[in-house]
Motif scaffolding. Structure first.
Motif, PDB file in Angstrom:
ATOM      1  N   ALA A 395     112.303  35.228 -17.480  1.00 23.36           N
ATOM      2  CA  ALA A 395     111.219  35.765 -16.652  1.00 23.36           C
ATOM      3  C   ALA A 395     111.780  36.713 -15.600  1.00 23.36           C
ATOM      4  CB  ALA A 395     110.452  34.628 -15.983  1.00 23.36           C
ATOM      5  N   ARG A 396     110.986  37.745 -15.294  1.00 25.35           N
ATOM      6  CA  ARG A 396     111.327  38.674 -14.225  1.00 25.35           C
ATOM      7  C   ARG A 396     110.047  39.032 -13.482  1.00 25.35           C
ATOM      8  NH1 ARG A 396     114.389  44.599 -14.654  1.00 25.35           N
ATOM      9  NH2 ARG A 396     114.417  45.012 -12.385  1.00 25.35           N
ATOM     10  N   HIS A 397     110.101  38.926 -12.170  1.00 25.38           N
ATOM     11  CA  HIS A 397     108.923  39.190 -11.343  1.00 25.38           C
ATOM     12  C   HIS A 397     109.320  40.092 -10.173  1.00 25.38           C
ATOM     13  CE1 HIS A 397     106.624  36.066 -13.440  1.00 25.38           C
ATOM     14  NE2 HIS A 397     107.728  35.350 -13.380  1.00 25.38           N
ATOM     15  N   ARG A 398     108.567  41.162 -10.022  1.00 30.14           N
ATOM     16  CA  ARG A 398     108.810  42.089  -8.916  1.00 30.14           C
ATOM     17  C   ARG A 398     107.552  42.177  -8.053  1.00 30.14           C
ATOM     18  NH1 ARG A 398     108.140  48.358  -7.889  1.00 30.14           N
ATOM     19  NH2 ARG A 398     109.294  48.465  -5.943  1.00 30.14           N
ATOM     20  N   MET A 399     107.720  42.080  -6.731  1.00 32.70           N
ATOM     21  CA  MET A 399     106.616  42.232  -5.804  1.00 32.70           C
ATOM     22  C   MET A 399     107.011  43.249  -4.744  1.00 32.70           C
ATOM     23  SD  MET A 399     104.543  39.434  -3.475  1.00 32.70           S
ATOM     24  CE  MET A 399     105.918  39.179  -2.340  1.00 32.70           C
ATOM     25  N   TYR A 400     106.135  44.230  -4.530  1.00 31.57           N
ATOM     26  CA  TYR A 400     106.379  45.269  -3.543  1.00 31.57           C
ATOM     27  C   TYR A 400     105.185  45.348  -2.604  1.00 31.57           C
ATOM     28  CZ  TYR A 400     106.791  49.904  -1.455  1.00 31.57           C
ATOM     29  OH  TYR A 400     106.862  50.946  -0.564  1.00 31.57           O
ATOM     30  N   TYR A 401     105.453  45.370  -1.296  1.00 31.62           N
ATOM     31  CA  TYR A 401     104.390  45.503  -0.310  1.00 31.62           C
ATOM     32  C   TYR A 401     104.846  46.469   0.774  1.00 31.62           C
ATOM     33  CZ  TYR A 401     101.157  44.463   3.459  1.00 31.62           C
ATOM     34  OH  TYR A 401     100.238  44.575   4.454  1.00 31.62           O
ATOM     35  N   ARG A 402     104.054  47.518   0.989  1.00 30.27           N
ATOM     36  CA  ARG A 402     104.377  48.497   2.026  1.00 30.27           C
ATOM     37  C   ARG A 402     103.629  48.110   3.308  1.00 30.27           C
ATOM     38  NH1 ARG A 402     105.988  53.877   2.428  1.00 30.27           N
ATOM     39  NH2 ARG A 402     106.130  54.047   0.173  1.00 30.27           N
ATOM     40  N   GLY A 403     104.360  47.719   4.338  1.00 30.23           N
ATOM     41  CA  GLY A 403     103.731  47.297   5.587  1.00 30.23           C
ATOM     42  C   GLY A 403     103.447  48.458   6.509  1.00 30.23           C
ATOM     43  N   GLY A 404     102.980  48.109   7.738  1.00 25.77           N
ATOM     44  CA  GLY A 404     102.778  49.120   8.756  1.00 25.77           C
ATOM     45  C   GLY A 404     101.390  49.703   8.806  1.00 25.77           C
ATOM     46  N   TYR A 405     100.466  49.239   7.976  1.00 22.52           N
ATOM     47  CA  TYR A 405      99.131  49.810   8.039  1.00 22.52           C
ATOM     48  C   TYR A 405      98.044  48.752   8.221  1.00 22.52           C
ATOM     49  CZ  TYR A 405      97.751  48.356   3.332  1.00 22.52           C
ATOM     50  OH  TYR A 405      97.405  47.625   2.234  1.00 22.52           O
ATOM     51  N   LEU A 406      98.421  47.467   8.258  1.00 24.70           N
ATOM     52  CA  LEU A 406      97.450  46.414   8.486  1.00 24.70           C
ATOM     53  C   LEU A 406      97.788  45.671   9.769  1.00 24.70           C
ATOM     54  CD1 LEU A 406      96.812  44.729   5.018  1.00 24.70           C
ATOM     55  CD2 LEU A 406      95.286  46.196   6.306  1.00 24.70           C
ATOM     56  N   VAL A 407      96.840  45.560  10.689  1.00 25.54           N
ATOM     57  CA  VAL A 407      97.002  44.767  11.899  1.00 25.54           C
ATOM     58  C   VAL A 407      96.406  43.399  11.630  1.00 25.54           C
ATOM     59  CG1 VAL A 407      96.438  44.552  14.355  1.00 25.54           C
ATOM     60  CG2 VAL A 407      96.865  46.812  13.353  1.00 25.54           C
ATOM     61  N   ILE A 408      97.194  42.322  11.806  1.00 25.75           N
ATOM     62  CA  ILE A 408      96.713  41.012  11.384  1.00 25.75           C
ATOM     63  C   ILE A 408      96.421  40.073  12.543  1.00 25.75           C
ATOM     64  CG2 ILE A 408      97.956  41.176   9.219  1.00 25.75           C
ATOM     65  CD1 ILE A 408      99.961  39.151  10.376  1.00 25.75           C
ATOM     66  N   ASP A 409      96.717  40.484  13.807  1.00 28.58           N
ATOM     67  CA  ASP A 409      96.353  39.624  14.921  1.00 28.58           C
ATOM     68  C   ASP A 409      96.137  40.468  16.173  1.00 28.58           C
ATOM     69  OD1 ASP A 409      98.835  40.255  15.919  1.00 28.58           O
ATOM     70  OD2 ASP A 409      99.731  38.312  15.445  1.00 28.58           O
ATOM     71  N   ARG A 410      95.717  39.813  17.252  1.00 31.97           N
ATOM     72  CA  ARG A 410      95.400  40.516  18.487  1.00 31.97           C
ATOM     73  C   ARG A 410      96.630  41.132  19.140  1.00 31.97           C
ATOM     74  NH1 ARG A 410      91.352  36.029  21.243  1.00 31.97           N
ATOM     75  NH2 ARG A 410      89.783  36.001  19.578  1.00 31.97           N
ATOM     76  N   GLY A 412      98.825  42.820  17.710  1.00 29.89           N
ATOM     77  CA  GLY A 412      99.179  44.058  17.041  1.00 29.89           C
ATOM     78  C   GLY A 412     100.357  43.943  16.113  1.00 29.89           C
ATOM     79  N   PHE A 413     100.665  42.689  15.662  1.00 33.47           N
ATOM     80  CA  PHE A 413     101.781  42.501  14.742  1.00 33.47           C
ATOM     81  C   PHE A 413     101.492  43.191  13.412  1.00 33.47           C
ATOM     82  CE2 PHE A 413     103.724  40.156  11.256  1.00 33.47           C
ATOM     83  CZ  PHE A 413     105.064  40.246  11.603  1.00 33.47           C
ATOM     84  N   ARG A 414     102.465  43.857  12.850  1.00 32.05           N
ATOM     85  CA  ARG A 414     102.311  44.554  11.574  1.00 32.05           C
ATOM     86  C   ARG A 414     103.332  44.014  10.574  1.00 32.05           C
ATOM     87  NH1 ARG A 414      99.521  49.566  12.165  1.00 32.05           N
ATOM     88  NH2 ARG A 414      98.973  49.959  14.347  1.00 32.05           N
ATOM     89  N   TYR A 415     102.911  43.928   9.323  1.00 38.10           N
ATOM     90  CA  TYR A 415     103.813  43.496   8.265  1.00 38.10           C
ATOM     91  C   TYR A 415     104.958  44.491   8.111  1.00 38.10           C
ATOM     92  CZ  TYR A 415     100.921  39.788   6.250  1.00 38.10           C
ATOM     93  OH  TYR A 415     100.240  38.635   6.024  1.00 38.10           O
ATOM     94  N   THR A 416     106.116  43.975   7.798  1.00 40.18           N
ATOM     95  CA  THR A 416     107.224  44.842   7.405  1.00 40.18           C
ATOM     96  C   THR A 416     107.190  45.023   5.893  1.00 40.18           C
ATOM     97  OG1 THR A 416     108.692  42.937   7.219  1.00 40.18           O
ATOM     98  CG2 THR A 416     108.641  44.100   9.329  1.00 40.18           C
ATOM     99  N   ARG A 417     107.948  45.968   5.440  1.00 40.78           N
ATOM    100  CA  ARG A 417     107.967  46.232   3.997  1.00 40.78           C
ATOM    101  C   ARG A 417     108.673  45.101   3.256  1.00 40.78           C
ATOM    102  NH1 ARG A 417     109.940  52.029   2.020  1.00 40.78           N
ATOM    103  NH2 ARG A 417     108.191  52.497   3.401  1.00 40.78           N
ATOM    104  N   VAL A 418     108.095  44.681   2.127  1.00 34.37           N
ATOM    105  CA  VAL A 418     108.661  43.625   1.293  1.00 34.37           C
ATOM    106  C   VAL A 418     108.878  44.187  -0.103  1.00 34.37           C
ATOM    107  CG1 VAL A 418     108.304  41.355   0.285  1.00 34.37           C
ATOM    108  CG2 VAL A 418     107.522  41.808   2.610  1.00 34.37           C
ATOM    109  N   ASP A 419     110.080  43.997  -0.631  1.00 36.35           N
ATOM    110  CA  ASP A 419     110.376  44.466  -1.985  1.00 36.35           C
ATOM    111  C   ASP A 419     111.327  43.460  -2.626  1.00 36.35           C
ATOM    112  OD1 ASP A 419     110.771  45.787  -4.313  1.00 36.35           O
ATOM    113  OD2 ASP A 419     111.468  47.665  -3.418  1.00 36.35           O
ATOM    114  N   THR A 420     110.804  42.609  -3.479  1.00 29.03           N
ATOM    115  CA  THR A 420     111.617  41.587  -4.144  1.00 29.03           C
ATOM    116  C   THR A 420     111.601  41.827  -5.654  1.00 29.03           C
ATOM    117  OG1 THR A 420     109.759  40.052  -4.372  1.00 29.03           O
ATOM    118  CG2 THR A 420     111.067  39.893  -2.361  1.00 29.03           C
ATOM    119  N   ASP A 421     112.718  41.578  -6.264  1.00 28.79           N
ATOM    120  CA  ASP A 421     112.850  41.719  -7.717  1.00 28.79           C
ATOM    121  C   ASP A 421     113.775  40.600  -8.186  1.00 28.79           C
ATOM    122  OD1 ASP A 421     113.057  42.415 -10.335  1.00 28.79           O
ATOM    123  OD2 ASP A 421     113.584  44.518  -9.974  1.00 28.79           O
TER     124      ASP A 421
END
Length: 526
Positions: A395-410, A412-421
């Motif tokens: 099995a091989r699973h890759r997940m990529y998430y580009r952060g910096g455009y969603l504000v998730i709390d008051r 102003g914390f923003r997700y960082t970029r996630v790239d796992t393979d």
């Protein structure tokens, strides 16, 4: 035209000289040395077909003859040998000693006749007791409250991830079925308490048995629906000792020029091809080969924003299945199956917004499996089933998430970029043993034990299974089943983080109690 094969239920040997009668007509025939029969000029309509042979319990099958004149309808039967304790009654319903209380059986024709299912096998199962649906746009199975990821699917002797197009990750369901009901001989469905033969799933088992192709002549048929077109073809393989069957379907959307679909923001594409070949090497040895190719993709695009700023979602699935099974009769007492198969399952989800890739998941699961299964009557009344299998997972699973455009709390914390393979390899070993025998003239018992081992998580499990059936009389009986079932974690979760290698198999206990009463004729209440 009515054709089929009649076999002995105990050892799967062909039954020559079996009489086949279409009730309420003068049509009748006898099976040849290979247990096959052919009835010409069967009128259109629904009929009951009687199979009878000295020394065996008679059996009745319901069939529907339709289509153009000469169209072939297949009806197979497996007759149960009589013993001293059996009262001979021609019954339209049959039950084997190893059946679980929750087992249901549907023929391919019954699947086609269920309203609102669009000949989708999984949607047909949704109408059975103990099963719930998630909605009109998905054929996921929710069996007695379980997850759609807890259901097992098999085609003949080969386990497959699912039977649907446009599926969700780690779910056997989807938007539409990938097997046409016209190629299905019958299916059996367990909504719980399934025997030791089946393992590594918690909720249910769906096992589809495909038709064999016509061994006499070459023919085919085309079908058209709202979503696509299909074509089936079948014929003899080299001689009447073998046959082949091919079925394919394709949607209309992929052949429509994209300029014509400028206002269509959801564009689905799908295609599938199923092939099966069978050949009798000798009267006691048969080899069958199965192949399945399925692809689907879904493109979703916002229509309000400019083309370079639109949110776009691309979803794609791919499934390739190849398997071969050798079936060998062990005298008149049993049968052995040797199966080698491989499945490649791929899933992709990609979201683009503002011209940037925002979120992507790509999963690829490959399984190579070898297994052997043996059914044997050690004594005239003692049936033993046993087998073992080894499965290699890649099995091989890759997940990529580009952060910096969603504000998730008051704050102003923003997700960082996630790239796992990440990838993983693991072996799965399984073995089972099951016995079925009459305790008394009215009480029958089934007992089994299953062993499973997944090397990646270093966990071994033992799963006992038990079943009892008691007949109060010829028309009334009760059935009870108990079993412990385990399911190993999905590879997507195991590959997500190294710490997940410590995840345990999920466990469930099944207690199933059922009763049935036969009112005679065509009515039975369960």
């Amino acid at each position: 035209m009515l054709v089929g094969t009649v076999t002995d239920r105990g050892n799967r040997a062909p039954l020559p000289g079996c009489r086949v009668v279409v009730l309420e007509t003068a049509l009748a025939a006898s099976t040849d040395a290979d247990g096959r029969y052919r009835l010409e000029n069967v009128p259109r309509g629904a009929w009951q077909v009687l199979f009878e042979k000295d020394g065996y319990m008679p059996q009745v099958r319901r069939v529907r003859a339709e289509g153009p004149a000469g169209a072939e309808v297949r009806a197979d039967a497996d007759l149960e040998p009589l013993t001293k304790e059996v009262t001979v009654v021609a019954d339209a319903f049959t039950r084997t000693e190893t059946d679980a209380s929750s087992r249901r059986e549907l023929s391919g024709q019954q699947v086609r006749e269920i309203p609102g299912t669009f000949e989708d096998i999984t949607r047909a199962i949704q109408v059975l007791p103990g099963v719930a649906a998630t909605g009109d746009f998905k054929n996921d199975l929710i069996v007695r409250g379980g997850s759609p990821a807890e259901n097992m699917f098999m085609i003949d002797m080969v386990q497959v991830p699912g039977l649907s197009h446009f599926g969700s990750q780690n779910s056997g369901g989807g938007a539409m079925g990938l097997l046409g009901a016209s190629v299905v001989q019958d299916l059996e469905f367990f909504s719980g308490g399934f025997p030791a033969y089946y393992g590594d799933k918690l909720s249910s088992v769906t096992r589809v048995r495909l038709k064999e192709g016509d061994r006499k002549r070459l023919h085919g048929q085309a079908a058209f629906s709202l979503l696509g077109a299909g074509l089936n073809a079948e014929g003899p393989l080299f001689s009447e000792r073998g046959s082949w069957l091919v079925s394919g379907r394709k949607d209309y959307f992929s052949v429509i020029p994209r300029d014509w679909t400028i206002d269509l923001t959801v564009v689905p594409d799908f295609e599938d091809v199923l092939a099966k070949a069978a050949y009798d090497i000798t009267s006691a040895v048969q080899v069958s080969i199965l192949g399945l190719y399925a692809r689907d993709s879904l493109h979703i695009e916002e229509a309000d924003d400019p083309p370079d700023r639109r949110m776009k979602i691309d979803i794609g699935d791919g499934l390739d299945v190849a398997g071969a099974t050798v079936k060998a009769l062990l005298g008149r007492g049993g049968v052995a199956y040797f199966t080698l198969s491989r499945t490649d399952n791929r899933y992709t989800y990609r979201l683009v917004s503002g011209g940037l890739e925002r979120y992507t998941i790509r999963s690829d699961d490959d399984e190579t499996t070898g297994r052997v299964d043996v059914e044997y009557f050690v004594l005239p009344k003692l049936q033993v089933l046993g087998g073992a299998s080894y499965k290699r997972l890649e099995a091989r699973h890759r997940m990529y998430y580009r952060g910096g455009y969603l504000v998730i709390d008051r704050m102003g914390f923003r997700y960082t970029r996630v790239d796992t393979d990440r990838s993983l390899s693991s072996g799965k070993t399984a073995a089972y043993l099951q016995a079925s025998f009459p305790v008394t003239a009215r009480l029958k018992a089934t007992a089994g034990l299953r062993y499973d081992d997944m090397t990646y998580i270093r966990r071994r499990t033992m799963s006992p299974r038990f079943g009892l059936a008691y007949a109060f009389g010829p028309a009334t009986s009760v059935h009870a089943s108990y079993g412990i079932h385990y399911q190993s974690p999905e590879t997507f979760w195991l590959a997500s983080h190294p710490a997940n290698a410590a995840l345990l198999p999920v466990k469930s206990e099944h207690f199933v109690l059922g009763g049935e009463h036969d009112f005679g004729g065509a009515l039975r209440v369960r």
